[in-house]
Structure formats: structure tokens, C-alpha cells
Design a protein around this motif. Sequence first.
Motif, PDB file in Angstrom:
ATOM      1  N   ALA A  66     -37.919  30.405  -5.992  1.00 38.13           N
ATOM      2  CA  ALA A  66     -36.974  29.765  -6.909  1.00 38.13           C
ATOM      3  C   ALA A  66     -35.813  29.141  -6.143  1.00 38.13           C
ATOM      4  O   ALA A  66     -35.356  28.031  -6.457  1.00 38.13           O
ATOM      5  CB  ALA A  66     -36.453  30.785  -7.925  1.00 38.13           C
ATOM      6  N   ILE A  67     -35.343  29.821  -5.104  1.00 38.70           N
ATOM      7  CA  ILE A  67     -34.256  29.282  -4.295  1.00 38.70           C
ATOM      8  C   ILE A  67     -34.717  28.042  -3.536  1.00 38.70           C
ATOM      9  O   ILE A  67     -33.951  27.082  -3.358  1.00 38.70           O
ATOM     10  CB  ILE A  67     -33.731  30.363  -3.336  1.00 38.70           C
ATOM     11  CG1 ILE A  67     -32.876  31.363  -4.109  1.00 38.70           C
ATOM     12  CG2 ILE A  67     -32.927  29.762  -2.194  1.00 38.70           C
ATOM     13  CD1 ILE A  67     -32.258  32.437  -3.278  1.00 38.70           C
ATOM     14  N   LEU A  97     -33.520  20.692  -5.519  1.00 36.53           N
ATOM     15  CA  LEU A  97     -32.744  20.060  -6.585  1.00 36.53           C
ATOM     16  C   LEU A  97     -31.357  19.660  -6.106  1.00 36.53           C
ATOM     17  O   LEU A  97     -30.841  18.598  -6.491  1.00 36.53           O
ATOM     18  CB  LEU A  97     -32.627  21.025  -7.774  1.00 36.53           C
ATOM     19  CG  LEU A  97     -33.917  21.254  -8.563  1.00 36.53           C
ATOM     20  CD1 LEU A  97     -33.759  22.426  -9.512  1.00 36.53           C
ATOM     21  CD2 LEU A  97     -34.309  19.989  -9.314  1.00 36.53           C
ATOM     22  N   PHE A  98     -30.746  20.490  -5.260  1.00 36.09           N
ATOM     23  CA  PHE A  98     -29.417  20.135  -4.762  1.00 36.09           C
ATOM     24  C   PHE A  98     -29.466  18.824  -3.973  1.00 36.09           C
ATOM     25  O   PHE A  98     -28.598  17.954  -4.137  1.00 36.09           O
ATOM     26  CB  PHE A  98     -28.852  21.243  -3.874  1.00 36.09           C
ATOM     27  CG  PHE A  98     -27.639  20.809  -3.105  1.00 36.09           C
ATOM     28  CD1 PHE A  98     -26.410  20.710  -3.729  1.00 36.09           C
ATOM     29  CD2 PHE A  98     -27.734  20.464  -1.760  1.00 36.09           C
ATOM     30  CE1 PHE A  98     -25.283  20.280  -3.045  1.00 36.09           C
ATOM     31  CE2 PHE A  98     -26.615  20.029  -1.064  1.00 36.09           C
ATOM     32  CZ  PHE A  98     -25.383  19.943  -1.706  1.00 36.09           C
ATOM     33  N   GLN A  99     -30.454  18.684  -3.100  1.00 35.36           N
ATOM     34  CA  GLN A  99     -30.556  17.464  -2.312  1.00 35.36           C
ATOM     35  C   GLN A  99     -30.814  16.250  -3.212  1.00 35.36           C
ATOM     36  O   GLN A  99     -30.297  15.155  -2.945  1.00 35.36           O
ATOM     37  CB  GLN A  99     -31.651  17.596  -1.258  1.00 35.36           C
ATOM     38  CG  GLN A  99     -31.381  18.645  -0.193  1.00 35.36           C
ATOM     39  CD  GLN A  99     -30.138  18.350   0.633  1.00 35.36           C
ATOM     40  OE1 GLN A  99     -29.621  17.235   0.649  1.00 35.36           O
ATOM     41  NE2 GLN A  99     -29.635  19.366   1.327  1.00 35.36           N
ATOM     42  N   ARG A 156     -29.288  21.578 -22.522  1.00 38.61           N
ATOM     43  CA  ARG A 156     -29.527  21.840 -21.103  1.00 38.61           C
ATOM     44  C   ARG A 156     -28.302  22.467 -20.446  1.00 38.61           C
ATOM     45  O   ARG A 156     -27.184  22.426 -20.968  1.00 38.61           O
ATOM     46  CB  ARG A 156     -29.859  20.521 -20.378  1.00 38.61           C
ATOM     47  CG  ARG A 156     -31.166  19.889 -20.781  1.00 38.61           C
ATOM     48  CD  ARG A 156     -31.509  18.761 -19.835  1.00 38.61           C
ATOM     49  NE  ARG A 156     -30.531  17.700 -19.879  1.00 38.61           N
ATOM     50  CZ  ARG A 156     -30.723  16.522 -20.462  1.00 38.61           C
ATOM     51  NH1 ARG A 156     -31.866  16.274 -21.064  1.00 38.61           N
ATOM     52  NH2 ARG A 156     -29.779  15.606 -20.440  1.00 38.61           N
ATOM     53  N   TYR A 157     -28.546  23.032 -19.234  1.00 42.66           N
ATOM     54  CA  TYR A 157     -27.429  23.426 -18.380  1.00 42.66           C
ATOM     55  C   TYR A 157     -26.617  22.189 -18.033  1.00 42.66           C
ATOM     56  O   TYR A 157     -27.174  21.114 -17.769  1.00 42.66           O
ATOM     57  CB  TYR A 157     -27.934  24.068 -17.091  1.00 42.66           C
ATOM     58  CG  TYR A 157     -28.373  25.508 -17.231  1.00 42.66           C
ATOM     59  CD1 TYR A 157     -27.444  26.524 -17.419  1.00 42.66           C
ATOM     60  CD2 TYR A 157     -29.718  25.853 -17.158  1.00 42.66           C
ATOM     61  CE1 TYR A 157     -27.840  27.852 -17.544  1.00 42.66           C
ATOM     62  CE2 TYR A 157     -30.132  27.169 -17.282  1.00 42.66           C
ATOM     63  CZ  TYR A 157     -29.188  28.165 -17.478  1.00 42.66           C
ATOM     64  OH  TYR A 157     -29.582  29.472 -17.604  1.00 42.66           O
ATOM     65  N   LEU A 171     -32.770  28.525 -14.406  1.00 43.01           N
ATOM     66  CA  LEU A 171     -32.089  27.251 -14.167  1.00 43.01           C
ATOM     67  C   LEU A 171     -32.974  26.310 -13.367  1.00 43.01           C
ATOM     68  O   LEU A 171     -33.040  25.112 -13.640  1.00 43.01           O
ATOM     69  CB  LEU A 171     -30.766  27.501 -13.450  1.00 43.01           C
ATOM     70  CG  LEU A 171     -29.895  26.280 -13.174  1.00 43.01           C
ATOM     71  CD1 LEU A 171     -28.413  26.635 -13.344  1.00 43.01           C
ATOM     72  CD2 LEU A 171     -30.098  25.722 -11.776  1.00 43.01           C
ATOM     73  N   ARG A 172     -33.677  26.851 -12.372  1.00 47.05           N
ATOM     74  CA  ARG A 172     -34.580  26.032 -11.559  1.00 47.05           C
ATOM     75  C   ARG A 172     -35.626  25.331 -12.430  1.00 47.05           C
ATOM     76  O   ARG A 172     -35.874  24.134 -12.288  1.00 47.05           O
ATOM     77  CB  ARG A 172     -35.239  26.927 -10.511  1.00 47.05           C
ATOM     78  CG  ARG A 172     -36.319  26.284  -9.636  1.00 47.05           C
ATOM     79  CD  ARG A 172     -37.721  26.366 -10.229  1.00 47.05           C
ATOM     80  NE  ARG A 172     -38.115  27.686 -10.637  1.00 47.05           N
ATOM     81  CZ  ARG A 172     -38.895  28.487  -9.944  1.00 47.05           C
ATOM     82  NH1 ARG A 172     -39.381  28.079  -8.789  1.00 47.05           N
ATOM     83  NH2 ARG A 172     -39.228  29.671 -10.420  1.00 47.05           N
ATOM     84  N   ASN A 173     -36.248  26.088 -13.329  1.00 44.32           N
ATOM     85  CA  ASN A 173     -37.284  25.499 -14.177  1.00 44.32           C
ATOM     86  C   ASN A 173     -36.732  24.385 -15.060  1.00 44.32           C
ATOM     87  O   ASN A 173     -37.343  23.325 -15.216  1.00 44.32           O
ATOM     88  CB  ASN A 173     -37.915  26.586 -15.067  1.00 44.32           C
ATOM     89  CG  ASN A 173     -38.933  27.417 -14.319  1.00 44.32           C
ATOM     90  OD1 ASN A 173     -39.335  27.060 -13.217  1.00 44.32           O
ATOM     91  ND2 ASN A 173     -39.340  28.513 -14.910  1.00 44.32           N
TER      92      ASN A 173
END
Length: 371
Positions: free
Chosen positions: A106-107, A113-115, A158-159, A250-252
Motif C-alpha cells: 500500500a505504501i 501517487l505522490f509522484q 472523496r478524500y 486512501l491508496r485504493n
Amino acid sequence: MTDEFRTNGDVEAALGQLAALREYLVEDARPALLKDPQLAEAINQRVSDLISLIDQSESEKEPPTDHGLMDLIGLSDDPPDHVDSARYVPPVPVYDDQVSRERLLAIADLYYLFQMEQASVFRAVLKLQELFRAGTVRLSDGEGAIKLFRFDRHSTLRYTMRDRYAAYRKVFSYTDAEPPKGARPNAPFHKLFTNFNLQVSQFFQDKRVSEVIRKDGSSESFGSMAVVRRAGLDLRYNLRHVSYGHIAVLRNEVMGLLESAFAILGSDDIMNLFGSPSPWDTLEEIQQRYLNEAPLASQRSRMAEAGRDVLRWLAEPYILSRVRIDFETYLEDIVDQCDDWLTSAESLGLQKTSGVNRPTNVIPLRARVRR
């Protein structure tokens, strides 16, 4: 294997027998060891595996209620006369094995996602949405227009961007957002991640040098397994402590958001609007025209792919291998990704902030300057 507990004397005798076996195997294989030094690793590994079986077999047995205390203090029905006759207590499980694969995966996706976030994917879609609402772009009822409308309608479920940035700060110490209440920014991450990539890259540089010098391949390479393993384990357990909580959920959700964003950027009416052949070209056009940003999608996308692959590799038990040929084979799977990440990070000026320099365990070949 008997269900009776081994005593300290039993284990000490078994260890002595295995030590004698190791001596016999080494002496018997002495002529072969001179020709093939790698045989030493095979001999030592085989004996070490047998030693591990002793602890493993004892660990699988249900311990007595008092864990052998009554025998030691002489209150049992048949107390031992010597410590050697007391029950052998195996060691606790190895710390290095206690990592959740699913949380690290997940990390790895969160890093990806951050990139993508840094490549301005979401900001570009939000800008496009703003232009669509204002009617300043020629979009009306096409595929991209409908997807923009749905992207906007789903935003309340969404977040938020603040939630995403807080997660990046908590896990990687990236962004200036406040981490979730009660959490701390993971400040060591970037240094540890950079160090691991450097050590993997250096390991294979040393390996290539040794292959040139020792062309027959009969000797071990110059690269140090221990250094790479320590760098990987340090990073693995740094991430272990920040992988709890809502990261997997959150990742999903954000991966789905990224998919929607690229579907918008790749819609025919939107690509025709900017004259772009691909979603990435659409992204760069929006960055240049409306966000006044220099496109860095190439570097960020490579860091996203390479970083995710490296972190996914660390989620598996490969880093725990102690057999050199196995370790090198596993590690070779990510050496190109490590080099890709280092090259992209250096082009963005990010590697300089790691505080880690390349190892100096190889003496450079330089011409001597005569004075």
C-alpha cells in the motif's frame, strides 16, 4: 522428531556434532574449494540450515505452563541435577520477518501517487474543470466534458487534497501539510530510500568491476551483501511504523481518482482541444499554458514507476536471503529501477537533500600526479 523437549545438553551435543560435520566437509572438499571458492558458501549454508532446524523444531512444540521454571528451582516431580538437563528454550521469532507485506504494498502505491501528484496530474484536471465551468475552452457535450462533470460531482465523496497531502507528510515527510492529528512526519524516509537505491547501484557497479577482473567468475564479487541488506532493512522497518491506519483505503480511492484523471486527459475532445496525441501531452500543455509550470512529467513518472517497484520488492522476503547467488539474482530485478530513480532524482535536485553520498569502498583509478 520426538514430542519430548530437548535439554540444554541435547542441543549443545547437536551443535557440537554439526560443528564437527562442518569441519569434515571443509577438509574433504579442500581441493574443490581451491578451484571453486563459492563451494564454501554452499557448505556453510547447508550446516547453518541444519542448526536452524533445531530451533524451529523446538519452537513448534507447545511449551510447558511454567516454561521450565519449576525444574530450574527444584519444585517439579523430577528436577534435573544439572543445568544441562533442563529444558532448552528456543529463541523468539526473528524481528526481520515481522513485516506485513500488504501494508508495504500500500505504501508503494502511495509513493506512486505522490509522484503523480507532483507531476500536477490532479491540478491540471482541476484547472481544466475551472476552464470548463467558465466556458473559456471549447468543450460542451463530448466524452471529456461528461467525465469532467462526473469528476466534479464525485468530489464530495472523496478524500480531499488536504487529506492526501497529510498522508504524504505522515508516511514520507513530503509536502508542508500538517500530518494527521497525533502523527509525526516520517523525516528519515527520503534519506533511507536514497541510501538503499545508492547501495543497490553501488553493489552492481562493484559486481561488474569484479567480473572484469575475475573473468572466470570463480570468486565472489566485491559487492557487500551486508551493506545492501542493512540499508534495505532500515528502510523496511522505517515504513513499517507508518503503514498503519487509513493508508490502504486512501491508496485504493486515490488510485481510482488517478484513473479518472487520465481518462479525462485522454478523452478525444480534450486531446483535440490541445492538439495532443496522448494524456501526458495534454497534461504538459495545461501546465505550460495555464499553470505556468515547466513540465516535469518525464522525471516524475520515472520516479513514480521506479520507486513503486523498489518498495514492492522490499515488501517481499528477498532482502532476508543469505545465499549470495540468490540475493544477487533477487536484487538484479530492481537494479535498473534504482538507477532510474537516482538519475531522475538527481535531475530534479532531490538526491542532494538526502545527506547520503556514494560509498567510497572502491578506490578510483587515477593517474598519479608528479610534483
